[in-house]
Design a protein around this motif. Sequence first.
Motif, mmCIF file in Angstrom:
data_model
loop_
_atom_site.group_PDB
_atom_site.id
_atom_site.type_symbol
_atom_site.label_atom_id
_atom_site.label_comp_id
_atom_site.label_asym_id
_atom_site.label_seq_id
_atom_site.Cartn_x
_atom_site.Cartn_y
_atom_site.Cartn_z
ATOM 1 N N ASN A 131 16.773 1.053 -7.638
ATOM 2 C CA ASN A 131 15.711 2.014 -7.924
ATOM 3 C C ASN A 131 14.867 1.458 -9.065
ATOM 4 O O ASN A 131 15.312 1.407 -10.207
ATOM 5 N N THR A 132 13.650 1.017 -8.753
ATOM 6 C CA THR A 132 12.799 0.402 -9.762
ATOM 7 C C THR A 132 12.063 1.453 -10.584
ATOM 8 O O THR A 132 11.710 2.516 -10.080
ATOM 9 N N GLU A 133 11.805 1.128 -11.840
ATOM 10 C CA GLU A 133 11.011 1.980 -12.718
ATOM 11 C C GLU A 133 9.600 1.412 -12.838
ATOM 12 O O GLU A 133 9.392 0.205 -12.655
ATOM 13 N N PRO A 134 8.606 2.246 -13.143
ATOM 14 C CA PRO A 134 7.255 1.712 -13.368
ATOM 15 C C PRO A 134 7.254 0.748 -14.563
ATOM 16 O O PRO A 134 8.067 0.882 -15.478
ATOM 17 N N LEU A 135 6.364 -0.216 -14.524
ATOM 18 C CA LEU A 135 6.310 -1.168 -15.623
ATOM 19 C C LEU A 135 5.929 -0.483 -16.926
ATOM 20 O O LEU A 135 5.226 0.535 -16.928
ATOM 21 N N LYS A 136 6.418 -1.036 -18.020
ATOM 22 C CA LYS A 136 6.149 -0.438 -19.328
ATOM 23 C C LYS A 136 4.719 -0.690 -19.778
ATOM 24 O O LYS A 136 4.095 0.152 -20.415
ATOM 25 N N ASP A 137 4.191 -1.870 -19.519
ATOM 26 C CA ASP A 137 2.810 -2.145 -19.909
ATOM 27 C C ASP A 137 2.278 -3.325 -19.112
ATOM 28 O O ASP A 137 3.040 -4.133 -18.577
ATOM 29 N N LEU A 138 0.967 -3.401 -19.025
ATOM 30 C CA LEU A 138 0.272 -4.515 -18.408
ATOM 31 C C LEU A 138 -0.840 -4.927 -19.364
ATOM 32 O O LEU A 138 -1.775 -4.168 -19.601
ATOM 33 N N ALA A 139 -0.710 -6.112 -19.932
ATOM 34 C CA ALA A 139 -1.672 -6.575 -20.936
ATOM 35 C C ALA A 139 -3.014 -6.865 -20.278
ATOM 36 O O ALA A 139 -3.116 -7.734 -19.412
ATOM 37 N N LEU A 140 -4.045 -6.140 -20.669
ATOM 38 C CA LEU A 140 -5.373 -6.314 -20.108
ATOM 39 C C LEU A 140 -6.245 -7.233 -20.954
ATOM 40 O O LEU A 140 -7.120 -7.919 -20.425
ATOM 41 N N ILE A 141 -6.054 -7.211 -22.264
ATOM 42 C CA ILE A 141 -6.755 -8.136 -23.162
ATOM 43 C C ILE A 141 -5.690 -8.885 -23.945
ATOM 44 O O ILE A 141 -4.944 -8.288 -24.730
ATOM 45 N N THR A 142 -5.600 -10.179 -23.739
ATOM 46 C CA THR A 142 -4.534 -10.974 -24.342
ATOM 47 C C THR A 142 -4.929 -12.437 -24.289
ATOM 48 O O THR A 142 -5.825 -12.826 -23.526
ATOM 49 N N ASP A 143 -4.272 -13.254 -25.120
ATOM 50 C CA ASP A 143 -4.512 -14.692 -25.075
ATOM 51 C C ASP A 143 -3.433 -15.413 -24.282
ATOM 52 O O ASP A 143 -3.345 -16.642 -24.303
ATOM 53 N N LYS A 144 -2.597 -14.643 -23.558
ATOM 54 C CA LYS A 144 -1.558 -15.219 -22.721
ATOM 55 C C LYS A 144 -1.716 -14.686 -21.298
ATOM 56 O O LYS A 144 -2.376 -13.686 -21.056
ATOM 57 N N TYR A 145 -1.072 -15.366 -20.365
ATOM 58 C CA TYR A 145 -1.074 -14.856 -18.999
ATOM 59 C C TYR A 145 -0.362 -13.508 -18.947
ATOM 60 O O TYR A 145 0.721 -13.339 -19.509
ATOM 61 N N ALA A 146 -0.958 -12.557 -18.267
ATOM 62 C CA ALA A 146 -0.335 -11.243 -18.139
ATOM 63 C C ALA A 146 0.860 -11.333 -17.194
ATOM 64 O O ALA A 146 0.880 -12.126 -16.253
ATOM 65 N N ASP A 147 1.870 -10.526 -17.466
ATOM 66 C CA ASP A 147 3.015 -10.418 -16.567
ATOM 67 C C ASP A 147 3.422 -8.959 -16.461
ATOM 68 O O ASP A 147 2.864 -8.098 -17.143
ATOM 69 N N MET A 148 4.379 -8.685 -15.584
ATOM 70 C CA MET A 148 4.824 -7.317 -15.363
ATOM 71 C C MET A 148 6.346 -7.274 -15.458
ATOM 72 O O MET A 148 7.049 -7.815 -14.596
ATOM 73 N N ALA A 149 6.840 -6.660 -16.531
ATOM 74 C CA ALA A 149 8.281 -6.517 -16.724
ATOM 75 C C ALA A 149 8.732 -5.206 -16.095
ATOM 76 O O ALA A 149 8.240 -4.133 -16.450
ATOM 77 N N ILE A 150 9.661 -5.304 -15.163
ATOM 78 C CA ILE A 150 10.141 -4.137 -14.419
ATOM 79 C C ILE A 150 11.640 -3.995 -14.616
ATOM 80 O O ILE A 150 12.396 -4.951 -14.415
ATOM 81 N N SER A 151 12.060 -2.810 -15.014
ATOM 82 C CA SER A 151 13.480 -2.495 -15.148
ATOM 83 C C SER A 151 13.926 -1.665 -13.948
ATOM 84 O O SER A 151 13.140 -0.885 -13.398
ATOM 85 N N SER A 152 15.181 -1.827 -13.566
ATOM 86 C CA SER A 152 15.695 -1.122 -12.390
ATOM 87 C C SER A 152 17.122 -0.686 -12.619
ATOM 88 O O SER A 152 17.871 -1.328 -13.374
ATOM 89 N N ALA A 153 17.490 0.405 -11.964
ATOM 90 C CA ALA A 153 18.878 0.834 -11.919
ATOM 91 C C ALA A 153 19.469 0.408 -10.583
ATOM 92 O O ALA A 153 18.862 0.619 -9.528
ATOM 93 N N VAL A 154 20.634 -0.227 -10.634
ATOM 94 C CA VAL A 154 21.340 -0.599 -9.410
ATOM 95 C C VAL A 154 22.318 0.525 -9.093
ATOM 96 O O VAL A 154 23.243 0.795 -9.865
ATOM 97 N N LEU A 155 22.110 1.200 -7.975
ATOM 98 C CA LEU A 155 22.900 2.371 -7.615
ATOM 99 C C LEU A 155 24.057 1.986 -6.695
ATOM 100 O O LEU A 155 24.023 0.947 -6.026
ATOM 101 N N ILE A 156 25.062 2.812 -6.658
ATOM 102 C CA ILE A 156 26.169 2.572 -5.738
ATOM 103 C C ILE A 156 25.703 2.848 -4.312
ATOM 104 O O ILE A 156 24.975 3.802 -4.047
ATOM 105 N N ASP A 157 26.080 1.980 -3.401
ATOM 106 C CA ASP A 157 25.694 2.102 -2.003
ATOM 107 C C ASP A 157 26.939 2.467 -1.206
ATOM 108 O O ASP A 157 27.764 1.617 -0.867
#
Length: 251
Positions: A204-230
């Motif tokens: 179960n993925t969570e929405p990303l915490k932030d997306l850098a729109l103005i930056t001197d580095k390449y933007a990336d997307m850090a996504i955290s997720s919960a791994v549930l019992i199947d």
Amino acid sequence: MTQYLLGQGKVYIAARDAAGKPKAQRWLGDVSAAKVGLKATKADLKESYSGQRSTVKSIVVGKEATFDMTLQEVSKDNLALALSGKPTSLVSGSVTGEVLPLALVAGDRVSLKYPKVSSVVITDSATPSVTLDPAKYDVDADFGAITFKDVAGVTQPLKVAYTHAPLESVSMFTAQQSEVFIRYEGINLAEGGTPIVVELYKVNTEPLKDLALITDKYADMAISSAVLIDSSKPADDEIGQFGRIIQVAQT
């Protein structure tokens, strides 16, 4: 025999069917970081006779797993995953009668519904309507914006007709958080590039915490997720109900 891990590889994602099996898998592109985390919740009992309150019993009462990854490719589908949104593709088209805000004055800038515009025509609300002289405004075609230089003698609100190029967009928080299958296909550089596979059955993925729109580095997307019992998976030693790591046996 010692064995180390220095990994690179590809991360795939797939929707799950009603039986919990993964559908067709999509490569997420360049993923610069990926890690699995495990946590056990314990119930501890401390003794009350020595004056030290030492732990005399500890049992596991809960298990949690997480999966964190950093996406480098800001594609339409990856954005949809990160924003809990839905991707939309629009063919080129035309717009008529788009109403602009009231009380515009010289110097005001307004944006249109779509960017990448052409053939812009502005009319007022008089009867019959009057077409504004293009010399009275500037059009930023790439961003779909208009800056007015003179609005004297026109009846507002103004209305705009234009055409736009094919567009792609991703909305925010318009999709339900779904449970997905994650598969990592990597190579262990520390052991001669031997393959390693990680499967997480129900994530179960969570929405990303932030997306850098103005930056001197390449933007990336850090996504955290919960791994549930199947619960559709057998609770055995080979498969398990959370996931598994498969690697080539060392000989």
